[in-house]
Design a protein around this motif. Structure first.
Motif, PDB file in Angstrom:
ATOM      1  N   HIS A 165       9.432 -22.737 -28.709  1.00 46.49           N
ATOM      2  CA  HIS A 165       9.640 -23.558 -29.910  1.00 46.49           C
ATOM      3  C   HIS A 165       9.645 -22.772 -31.213  1.00 46.49           C
ATOM      4  CE1 HIS A 165       8.570 -26.604 -26.895  1.00 46.49           C
ATOM      5  NE2 HIS A 165       9.367 -27.380 -27.600  1.00 46.49           N
ATOM      6  N   THR A 166       9.720 -21.458 -31.145  1.00 45.58           N
ATOM      7  CA  THR A 166       9.844 -20.617 -32.344  1.00 45.58           C
ATOM      8  C   THR A 166      10.867 -19.527 -32.055  1.00 45.58           C
ATOM      9  OG1 THR A 166       8.183 -18.945 -31.751  1.00 45.58           O
ATOM     10  CG2 THR A 166       7.367 -20.959 -32.814  1.00 45.58           C
ATOM     11  N   ASN A 167      11.155 -18.718 -33.077  1.00 41.28           N
ATOM     12  CA  ASN A 167      12.100 -17.625 -32.835  1.00 41.28           C
ATOM     13  C   ASN A 167      11.428 -16.391 -32.246  1.00 41.28           C
ATOM     14  OD1 ASN A 167      10.922 -16.495 -35.133  1.00 41.28           O
ATOM     15  ND2 ASN A 167      12.733 -16.752 -36.420  1.00 41.28           N
ATOM     16  N   PHE A 168      10.196 -16.519 -31.742  1.00 37.31           N
ATOM     17  CA  PHE A 168       9.576 -15.408 -31.013  1.00 37.31           C
ATOM     18  C   PHE A 168      10.400 -15.050 -29.779  1.00 37.31           C
ATOM     19  CE2 PHE A 168       5.734 -15.152 -33.483  1.00 37.31           C
ATOM     20  CZ  PHE A 168       5.251 -13.896 -33.196  1.00 37.31           C
ATOM     21  N   LYS A 169      11.141 -16.006 -29.244  1.00 40.48           N
ATOM     22  CA  LYS A 169      11.951 -15.717 -28.055  1.00 40.48           C
ATOM     23  C   LYS A 169      13.010 -14.661 -28.344  1.00 40.48           C
ATOM     24  CE  LYS A 169      14.421 -20.099 -28.518  1.00 40.48           C
ATOM     25  NZ  LYS A 169      13.311 -20.701 -29.181  1.00 40.48           N
ATOM     26  N   ASP A 170      13.374 -14.492 -29.628  1.00 40.94           N
ATOM     27  CA  ASP A 170      14.395 -13.514 -30.016  1.00 40.94           C
ATOM     28  C   ASP A 170      13.810 -12.170 -30.444  1.00 40.94           C
ATOM     29  OD1 ASP A 170      16.373 -15.469 -29.611  1.00 40.94           O
ATOM     30  OD2 ASP A 170      16.122 -16.236 -31.646  1.00 40.94           O
ATOM     31  N   ILE A 171      12.483 -12.080 -30.525  1.00 39.57           N
ATOM     32  CA  ILE A 171      11.850 -10.834 -30.984  1.00 39.57           C
ATOM     33  C   ILE A 171      11.758  -9.847 -29.818  1.00 39.57           C
ATOM     34  CG2 ILE A 171       9.748  -9.796 -31.916  1.00 39.57           C
ATOM     35  CD1 ILE A 171       9.262 -12.431 -33.418  1.00 39.57           C
ATOM     36  N   VAL A 172      12.316  -8.667 -30.031  1.00 42.43           N
ATOM     37  CA  VAL A 172      12.285  -7.590 -29.034  1.00 42.43           C
ATOM     38  C   VAL A 172      11.756  -6.338 -29.716  1.00 42.43           C
ATOM     39  CG1 VAL A 172      14.182  -8.547 -27.655  1.00 42.43           C
ATOM     40  CG2 VAL A 172      14.686  -6.956 -29.532  1.00 42.43           C
ATOM     41  N   VAL A 173      11.513  -5.296 -28.927  1.00 41.78           N
ATOM     42  CA  VAL A 173      11.074  -4.028 -29.509  1.00 41.78           C
ATOM     43  C   VAL A 173      12.117  -3.569 -30.527  1.00 41.78           C
ATOM     44  CG1 VAL A 173      10.599  -1.600 -29.027  1.00 41.78           C
ATOM     45  CG2 VAL A 173       9.713  -3.372 -27.500  1.00 41.78           C
ATOM     46  N   GLY A 174      11.644  -3.268 -31.724  1.00 43.13           N
ATOM     47  CA  GLY A 174      12.534  -2.860 -32.813  1.00 43.13           C
ATOM     48  C   GLY A 174      12.827  -3.961 -33.805  1.00 43.13           C
TER      49      GLY A 174
END
Length: 196
Positions: A165-174
């Motif tokens: 339910h947040t944009n943490f799903k799009d956070i990757v290394v870098g």
């Protein structure tokens, strides 16, 4: 004031440069409920609604905001975490969040822990911001608890609901994220520096 509990995710549908300012159009499930002049947190940045058109709303970010936050690199199609300001008498489910981004950080690790995810971030400690073990941190507008607190690095744990339910799903290394450090910690740090 905000709590760091994200209401919904919006999608950037338009970007227009106006002098040193950036006008953003955001499509979301709450846009049609907003009012012009209302304060909304966008990835942890408090911005004022300037226009509403059905399921889209517009906001403007000034140059200082663009330099201090990830809004300076935002693109059409990007997802943003949205939270309306806290109503007086409402529950404070997260922690006290002002919507004033202190600085950016970079994701240096993302680990799947079989049901949750651990994200580690590094930031420039020379600015003077600090985290404390089990203290609060706001990342892209999300209220989270710090562990493995270091001089310029910390880790947070993300449950499946938050990832979905947040944009943490799009956070990757870098990936770069917006940080707002705990307001109480900032005041204590300032007071201690004045005594030296």
């Amino acid at each position: 004031m905000f709590t760091g509990i994200i209401e919904t995710i919006g999608t950037v549908t338009g970007l227009t440069q106006e002098g040193s300012n950036l006008n953003l159009k955001i499509k979301s499930s709450i846009s049609n409920e907003l009012k012009v002049d209302q304060s909304i947190s966008h990835n942890g940045v408090c911005l004022t609604v300037t226009a509403i058109n059905e399921d889209e709303h517009s906001v403007t970010a000034i140059n200082e905001t663009l330099l201090k936050s990830t809004l300076g690199q935002i693109k059409v199609g990007d997802m943003v975490n949205l939270e309306r300001c806290t109503a007086v008498g409402g529950r404070l489910d997260g922690h006290i969040v002002q919507g004033h981004v202190d600085q950016k950080a970079t994701c240096v690790s993302r680990k799947d822990e079989n049901g949750s995810w651990l994200f580690s971030f590094q930031y420039d400690a020379s600015i003077g911001n600090i985290t404390v073990e089990k203290g609060s941190i706001c990342i892209n507008g999300v209220s989270l608890t710090v562990f493995n607190s270091g001089i310029n690095e910390f880790t947070v744990a993300i449950i499946p609901y938050t990832l979905e339910h947040t944009n943490f799903k799009d956070i990757v290394v870098g990936s770069e994220v917006n940080l707002e450090f705990d307001i109480i910690g900032k005041y204590v740090s300032k007071l201690l520096s004045l005594r030296v």
